[in-house]
Design an enzyme around this catalytic site. Sequence first.
Site, PDB file in Angstrom:
ATOM      1  N   HIS A 175      40.031  -8.856  31.867  1.00 24.45           N
ATOM      2  CA  HIS A 175      39.436  -9.124  33.188  1.00 24.45           C
ATOM      3  C   HIS A 175      38.179  -8.284  33.440  1.00 24.45           C
ATOM      4  CE1 HIS A 175      42.503  -5.901  34.665  1.00 24.45           C
ATOM      5  NE2 HIS A 175      41.355  -5.316  34.423  1.00 24.45           N
TER       6      HIS A 175
ATOM      7  N   HIS B  14      42.321  -2.158  41.218  1.00 22.77           N
ATOM      8  CA  HIS B  14      41.518  -1.016  40.745  1.00 22.77           C
ATOM      9  C   HIS B  14      40.948  -0.195  41.894  1.00 22.77           C
ATOM     10  CE1 HIS B  14      41.490  -3.880  37.380  1.00 22.77           C
ATOM     11  NE2 HIS B  14      41.136  -2.911  36.578  1.00 22.77           N
TER      12      HIS B  14
ATOM     13  N   HIS C 192      41.174  -0.355  25.773  1.00 23.83           N
ATOM     14  CA  HIS C 192      39.907   0.180  26.275  1.00 23.83           C
ATOM     15  C   HIS C 192      40.130   1.476  27.027  1.00 23.83           C
ATOM     16  CE1 HIS C 192      41.220  -2.309  29.730  1.00 23.83           C
ATOM     17  NE2 HIS C 192      40.243  -1.870  30.494  1.00 23.83           N
TER      18      HIS C 192
ATOM     19  N   GLU D  55      46.739  -1.421  30.748  1.00 24.70           N
ATOM     20  CA  GLU D  55      46.849  -2.697  31.478  1.00 24.70           C
ATOM     21  C   GLU D  55      47.690  -3.724  30.715  1.00 24.70           C
ATOM     22  OE1 GLU D  55      42.600  -2.468  33.905  1.00 24.70           O
ATOM     23  OE2 GLU D  55      42.720  -3.690  32.100  1.00 24.70           O
TER      24      GLU D  55
HETATM   25  C1  DHB Z   1      35.981  -2.738  32.191  1.00 24.36           C
HETATM   26  C2  DHB Z   1      37.277  -3.122  31.861  1.00 24.36           C
HETATM   27  C3  DHB Z   1      38.255  -3.229  32.843  1.00 24.36           C
HETATM   28  O1  DHB Z   1      39.546  -3.577  32.593  1.00 24.36           O
HETATM   29  C4  DHB Z   1      37.942  -2.989  34.176  1.00 24.36           C
HETATM   30  O2  DHB Z   1      38.914  -3.159  35.100  1.00 24.36           O
HETATM   31  C5  DHB Z   1      36.658  -2.594  34.517  1.00 24.36           C
HETATM   32  C6  DHB Z   1      35.685  -2.474  33.528  1.00 24.36           C
HETATM   33  C7  DHB Z   1      34.905  -2.640  31.157  1.00 24.36           C
HETATM   34  O3  DHB Z   1      35.174  -2.668  29.957  1.00 24.36           O
HETATM   35  O4  DHB Z   1      33.733  -2.528  31.558  1.00 24.36           O
HETATM   36 FE    FE Z   2      40.838  -3.297  34.430  1.00 26.01          FE
END
Ligand code: DHB
Ligand code: FE
Length: 280
Positions: free
Chosen positions: A12, A59, A193, A240
Amino acid sequence: MATIIGGYFTSHVPAIGGAIHRGVQQEPYWKPFFDGLPRVREWLAQAQPDIAVCFYNDHGLNFFLDKMPTFAVGAASEYRNADEGWGLPLYRPFAGHPELSWHVIEQLVSDEFDITTCQSMLVDHALSIPFELAWPDHDVRPVKLVPIAINTVQFPLPSARRCLALGQSVHRALTRWQGDEKIVVIGTGGLSHQLDGERAGFINAEYDRFCMDNLAATPEALTQDSTTEIVRLAGSQGVEILNWIAARGALGQGALRETHRNYHIPISNTAAATMVIEPA
Ligand code: DHB
Ligand code: FE
């Protein structure tokens, strides 16, 4: 009786919304990710779900660090989006299905989940981006929403086992729902990530593959690690994956098969994935 048509899982990343807004989906950076979506859209156009039960994480738009429910279920007739500071255009409100929300809430509470119920709730990019990816051309979205937010942002986090059990309780609710609607389950976020700290930019393709390989048939494999270990393996935002695990639980324990997978590194800071799981 309601029918669960299957599950749609996707990352997302907010920048995806920016790419859609700028119309650059076919540019080399974006194409490998967006190439994963037509198959999802074809499936949804053919299966025509009426309701989406969406597991995601907020978030900081609706819940901030001062008030952070572990599990929150929306029970509103409409969910508004608001500016999160990503520079994205605002999404029009998402229509809710309060009757099904309350039915799900009653099942969860009777299964001893101590959830937060939200009769008003803003939804952020973790819900709006997956919706826009799935239904890009609809002025009026064809599904009503039951949103379920899981805390993946502030420790202590719920365990993966608990998230799977939460999803399984939602599955019981869906199978007991008297309506004849078709329901799609959505799980958003991930895959690996990390946006901040010394490991910013961290990605773990091997762990992502492990998660995708096990999601359909052996989701328990994803519940063996503690949340601290999942953060180590997937990154502090890669946790997540808990949303995917809960969504998988909501598909139930019958035979399921993976019918679509797309995986691409990176979109922004994220290993971006899209999957569809359907009844076998
Ligand atoms: C990014 C990834 C995310 O899951 C999020 O909520 C906000 C930013 C990203 O990789 O930029
Ligand atoms: Fe996220």
